[in-house]
Design a protein around this motif. Structure first.
Motif, PDB file in Angstrom:
ATOM      1  N   HIS A   8       0.863  -1.333   0.638  1.00 56.13           N
ATOM      2  CA  HIS A   8       0.142   0.468   0.067  1.00 56.13           C
ATOM      3  C   HIS A   8       0.994   1.710   0.371  1.00 56.13           C
ATOM      4  CE1 HIS A   8      -3.698  -1.878   0.534  1.00 56.13           C
ATOM      5  NE2 HIS A   8      -3.585  -2.966   1.097  1.00 56.13           N
ATOM      6  N   ALA A   9       2.843   0.812  -0.017  1.00 56.28           N
ATOM      7  CA  ALA A   9       3.299   2.529   0.249  1.00 56.28           C
ATOM      8  C   ALA A   9       3.451   2.262  -1.286  1.00 56.28           C
ATOM      9  CB  ALA A   9       4.259   2.683   1.647  1.00 56.28           C
ATOM     10  N   ASP A  10       3.820   3.740  -1.373  1.00 58.72           N
ATOM     11  CA  ASP A  10       5.189   4.164  -2.440  1.00 58.72           C
ATOM     12  C   ASP A  10       6.578   4.900  -2.410  1.00 58.72           C
ATOM     13  OD1 ASP A  10       3.026   4.764  -4.364  1.00 58.72           O
ATOM     14  OD2 ASP A  10       2.248   6.031  -3.833  1.00 58.72           O
ATOM     15  N   ALA A  11       6.835   4.449  -0.988  1.00 59.09           N
ATOM     16  CA  ALA A  11       7.944   4.899  -0.462  1.00 59.09           C
ATOM     17  C   ALA A  11       7.692   4.204   1.030  1.00 59.09           C
ATOM     18  CB  ALA A  11       8.155   5.922  -0.770  1.00 59.09           C
ATOM     19  N   PHE A  12       9.445   4.684   1.683  1.00 59.45           N
ATOM     20  CA  PHE A  12       9.189   3.805   2.777  1.00 59.45           C
ATOM     21  C   PHE A  12      10.466   4.734   4.111  1.00 59.45           C
ATOM     22  CE2 PHE A  12       9.530   0.000   0.550  1.00 59.45           C
ATOM     23  CZ  PHE A  12       7.984   0.158   0.843  1.00 59.45           C
ATOM     24  N   ILE A  13       9.901   5.327   5.437  1.00 53.63           N
ATOM     25  CA  ILE A  13      10.870   6.075   6.362  1.00 53.63           C
ATOM     26  C   ILE A  13      10.690   6.012   7.234  1.00 53.63           C
ATOM     27  CG2 ILE A  13      10.735   8.358   7.200  1.00 53.63           C
ATOM     28  CD1 ILE A  13       9.299   9.644   4.614  1.00 53.63           C
ATOM     29  N   ALA A  14      12.083   5.977   8.224  1.00 55.40           N
ATOM     30  CA  ALA A  14      12.332   5.166   9.112  1.00 55.40           C
ATOM     31  C   ALA A  14      12.416   6.712  10.246  1.00 55.40           C
ATOM     32  CB  ALA A  14      13.099   4.183   9.618  1.00 55.40           C
ATOM     33  N   LEU A  15      11.973   6.802  11.631  1.00 54.98           N
ATOM     34  CA  LEU A  15      12.317   6.912  12.122  1.00 54.98           C
ATOM     35  C   LEU A  15      12.778   6.789  13.751  1.00 54.98           C
ATOM     36  CD1 LEU A  15       9.028   9.322  12.883  1.00 54.98           C
ATOM     37  CD2 LEU A  15      10.785  10.581  12.780  1.00 54.98           C
ATOM     38  N   LYS A  40      11.108  -1.186  -5.803  1.00 54.62           N
ATOM     39  CA  LYS A  40      12.149  -0.362  -6.762  1.00 54.62           C
ATOM     40  C   LYS A  40      11.932   1.087  -5.192  1.00 54.62           C
ATOM     41  CE  LYS A  40      13.421  -2.266 -10.683  1.00 54.62           C
ATOM     42  NZ  LYS A  40      13.617  -2.124 -11.787  1.00 54.62           N
ATOM     43  N   LYS A  41      11.109   0.465  -4.630  1.00 53.12           N
ATOM     44  CA  LYS A  41      10.476   2.292  -3.534  1.00 53.12           C
ATOM     45  C   LYS A  41      11.852   2.943  -2.935  1.00 53.12           C
ATOM     46  CE  LYS A  41       6.047  -0.049  -3.797  1.00 53.12           C
ATOM     47  NZ  LYS A  41       5.043  -0.524  -2.876  1.00 53.12           N
ATOM     48  N   PRO A  42      11.466   3.915  -2.307  1.00 53.65           N
ATOM     49  CA  PRO A  42      12.438   4.254  -2.007  1.00 53.65           C
ATOM     50  C   PRO A  42      13.168   4.629  -0.354  1.00 53.65           C
ATOM     51  CG  PRO A  42      11.823   5.840  -3.683  1.00 53.65           C
ATOM     52  CD  PRO A  42      11.032   5.184  -3.566  1.00 53.65           C
ATOM     53  N   ILE A  43      13.664   4.046   0.555  1.00 55.51           N
ATOM     54  CA  ILE A  43      14.212   4.187   2.062  1.00 55.51           C
ATOM     55  C   ILE A  43      14.812   4.935   2.342  1.00 55.51           C
ATOM     56  CG2 ILE A  43      13.986   2.443   3.664  1.00 55.51           C
ATOM     57  CD1 ILE A  43      14.827   0.365   0.795  1.00 55.51           C
ATOM     58  N   GLY A  44      14.327   5.442   3.412  1.00 56.34           N
ATOM     59  CA  GLY A  44      14.493   7.184   3.770  1.00 56.34           C
ATOM     60  C   GLY A  44      14.585   6.915   5.325  1.00 56.34           C
ATOM     61  N   LEU A  45      15.621   7.579   5.976  1.00 59.36           N
ATOM     62  CA  LEU A  45      15.629   7.400   7.250  1.00 59.36           C
ATOM     63  C   LEU A  45      16.047   9.056   7.790  1.00 59.36           C
ATOM     64  CD1 LEU A  45      16.463   4.196   6.848  1.00 59.36           C
ATOM     65  CD2 LEU A  45      18.441   4.487   8.744  1.00 59.36           C
ATOM     66  N   VAL A  48      19.679   3.062   0.873  1.00 62.95           N
ATOM     67  CA  VAL A  48      19.218   3.598   1.886  1.00 62.95           C
ATOM     68  C   VAL A  48      18.737   5.197   1.808  1.00 62.95           C
ATOM     69  CG1 VAL A  48      19.851   4.383   4.795  1.00 62.95           C
ATOM     70  CG2 VAL A  48      19.958   1.969   3.911  1.00 62.95           C
ATOM     71  N   ILE A  49      18.704   6.515   1.838  1.00 62.39           N
ATOM     72  CA  ILE A  49      18.871   7.571   2.077  1.00 62.39           C
ATOM     73  C   ILE A  49      18.330   8.397   3.618  1.00 62.39           C
ATOM     74  CG2 ILE A  49      17.688   9.614   0.553  1.00 62.39           C
ATOM     75  CD1 ILE A  49      16.729   7.836  -1.152  1.00 62.39           C
ATOM     76  N   ALA A  50      19.006   9.414   3.460  1.00 59.68           N
ATOM     77  CA  ALA A  50      19.265   9.823   5.021  1.00 59.68           C
ATOM     78  C   ALA A  50      19.414  11.291   5.246  1.00 59.68           C
ATOM     79  CB  ALA A  50      20.482   9.293   5.507  1.00 59.68           C
ATOM     80  N   ALA A  51      18.642  11.885   5.894  1.00 61.57           N
ATOM     81  CA  ALA A  51      18.670  13.633   6.224  1.00 61.57           C
ATOM     82  C   ALA A  51      18.316  13.830   7.700  1.00 61.57           C
ATOM     83  CB  ALA A  51      17.424  14.402   5.053  1.00 61.57           C
ATOM     84  N   ASP A  52      18.067  14.891   7.993  1.00 60.42           N
ATOM     85  CA  ASP A  52      18.169  15.240   9.168  1.00 60.42           C
ATOM     86  C   ASP A  52      16.550  15.384   9.465  1.00 60.42           C
ATOM     87  OD1 ASP A  52      21.009  14.323   9.937  1.00 60.42           O
ATOM     88  OD2 ASP A  52      22.096  16.806  10.020  1.00 60.42           O
ATOM     89  N   LEU A  57      14.515  14.966   3.634  1.00 59.09           N
ATOM     90  CA  LEU A  57      14.516  13.634   3.155  1.00 59.09           C
ATOM     91  C   LEU A  57      13.198  13.275   2.280  1.00 59.09           C
ATOM     92  CD1 LEU A  57      15.584  11.169   3.857  1.00 59.09           C
ATOM     93  CD2 LEU A  57      13.430  10.942   6.344  1.00 59.09           C
ATOM     94  N   ILE A  58      12.859  13.638   2.093  1.00 59.67           N
ATOM     95  CA  ILE A  58      11.436  13.513   1.114  1.00 59.67           C
ATOM     96  C   ILE A  58      11.583  14.003   0.045  1.00 59.67           C
ATOM     97  CG2 ILE A  58       9.149  14.197   0.954  1.00 59.67           C
ATOM     98  CD1 ILE A  58       7.657  14.015   3.239  1.00 59.67           C
ATOM     99  N   LYS A  59      12.942  14.697  -0.159  1.00 54.38           N
ATOM    100  CA  LYS A  59      13.192  15.856  -1.373  1.00 54.38           C
ATOM    101  C   LYS A  59      13.972  15.010  -2.057  1.00 54.38           C
ATOM    102  CE  LYS A  59      15.516  19.610  -3.546  1.00 54.38           C
ATOM    103  NZ  LYS A  59      16.310  21.429  -3.257  1.00 54.38           N
ATOM    104  N   LYS A  60      15.266  14.165  -1.122  1.00 48.59           N
ATOM    105  CA  LYS A  60      16.037  13.221  -1.791  1.00 48.59           C
ATOM    106  C   LYS A  60      15.309  12.253  -1.938  1.00 48.59           C
ATOM    107  CE  LYS A  60      19.728  13.997   1.107  1.00 48.59           C
ATOM    108  NZ  LYS A  60      20.945  14.026   2.127  1.00 48.59           N
ATOM    109  N   MET A  61      14.155  12.242  -1.095  1.00 46.02           N
ATOM    110  CA  MET A  61      13.821  10.551  -1.835  1.00 46.02           C
ATOM    111  C   MET A  61      12.672  10.585  -3.312  1.00 46.02           C
ATOM    112  SD  MET A  61      11.942   9.275   1.778  1.00 46.02           S
ATOM    113  CE  MET A  61      10.660   7.956   1.500  1.00 46.02           C
ATOM    114  N   GLU A  62      11.797  11.231  -3.075  1.00 50.04           N
ATOM    115  CA  GLU A  62      11.963  11.508  -4.609  1.00 50.04           C
ATOM    116  C   GLU A  62      12.596  11.983  -5.444  1.00 50.04           C
ATOM    117  OE1 GLU A  62       8.085  14.897  -2.801  1.00 50.04           O
ATOM    118  OE2 GLU A  62      10.221  15.908  -3.846  1.00 50.04           O
ATOM    119  N   GLU A  63      14.105  12.454  -5.550  1.00 46.36           N
ATOM    120  CA  GLU A  63      15.190  12.848  -6.488  1.00 46.36           C
ATOM    121  C   GLU A  63      15.749  10.731  -6.960  1.00 46.36           C
ATOM    122  OE1 GLU A  63      16.818  15.419  -5.519  1.00 46.36           O
ATOM    123  OE2 GLU A  63      15.733  16.932  -5.849  1.00 46.36           O
ATOM    124  N   TYR A  64      15.401  10.076  -5.690  1.00 47.33           N
ATOM    125  CA  TYR A  64      16.154   8.841  -6.047  1.00 47.33           C
ATOM    126  C   TYR A  64      15.987   8.612  -7.267  1.00 47.33           C
ATOM    127  CZ  TYR A  64      16.621   3.717  -4.554  1.00 47.33           C
ATOM    128  OH  TYR A  64      16.870   2.360  -4.661  1.00 47.33           O
TER     129      TYR A  64
END
Length: 225
Positions: A119-126, A149-154, A185-189, A194-201
């Motif tokens: 059900h998701a287009d991407a994943f983010i971990a807090l 092939k979905k973006p994964i962000g931390l 793995v994509i990371a940002a503070d 983070l969402i911007k980086k994931m959109e460009e992944y």
């Protein structure tokens, strides 16, 4: 959220997410910055009209994210294993009121992750504990295998994931993780960055097998049941 969403691309470079799955703790942690980051992420999703998929609890960081998204006018889907329903829902009712959004009850933990991925287009971990780490690492593994092939962000709040990044880098150094797979793995503070980086992944690694191969195997297995 009946079907898996297709991610739209703008100028073949920027993704637009309809829904994001968030992995995070059912506790709030000791530092206020963890809760602040959860609220910021929820607000960032609402600003982009992105729906939320998550683990179904309404306490800790999970509660902060889910309520922010729900009351911001976006859809929330919680996926929870049947065995945890009495514990998490009753606990949540006692502590923080009624659950928000839709809840999908599944048989087990494996099906929980499969439904969240579906059900998701991407994943983010807090920040979170063992459960958060297990969900995160499985999605990373599925990407490496070619299942998605979905973006994964931390969201690296206060450097929480620094030790995990060091472990990944050690895996590359010692020959257990391909350098291209390290970039899964994509990371940002901050949530915005983070969402911007994931959109460009764009994936740099080659999956072990194609997504079509995995889907064909799953279909064959289901017909044998």
């Amino acid at each position: 959220m009946e079907e898996n969403h297709e991610v739209s691309l703008v100028n073949n470079k920027t993704r637009r997410f309809k829904s994001v799955c968030v992995f995070c703790g059912s506790k709030s942690g000791y530092k206020p910055i963890f809760g602040e980051a959860a609220l910021d992420l929820g607000k960032a999703l609402v600003e982009r009209k992105i729906d939320l998929v998550y683990g179904g609890g309404s306490v800790g960081l999970m509660g902060l994210v889910s309520k922010t998204v729900f009351y911001g006018g976006c859809r929330v889907l919680g996926v929870i294993p049947r065995a945890l329903v009495p514990h998490e829902i009753n606990y949540e009712l006692q502590i923080s009121g009624e659950a928000v959004g839709d809840v999908k009850v599944v048989p087990d933990m494996h099906q929980r992750k499969a439904e969240m991925e579906k059900h998701a287009d991407a994943f983010i971990a807090l920040p979170g504990g063992y459960g958060t780490m297990e969900e995160l690492l499985e999605m990373i593994t599925w990407s490496q295998l070619g299942i998605h092939k979905k973006p994964i962000g931390l969201l690296n709040v206060g450097g929480y994931f620094n030790s995990l990044f060091a472990l990944f880098d050690k895996g590359v150094e010692e020959g257990f993780i391909e350098d291209t797979a390290r970039h899964i793995v994509i990371a940002a503070d901050s949530a915005e960055e983070l969402i911007k980086k994931m959109e460009e992944y764009a994936p740099k690694h080659n999956g072990v097998a194609t997504k079509q191969s995995w889907e064909s195997d799953q279909l064959l297995a289901s017909t044998r049941k």
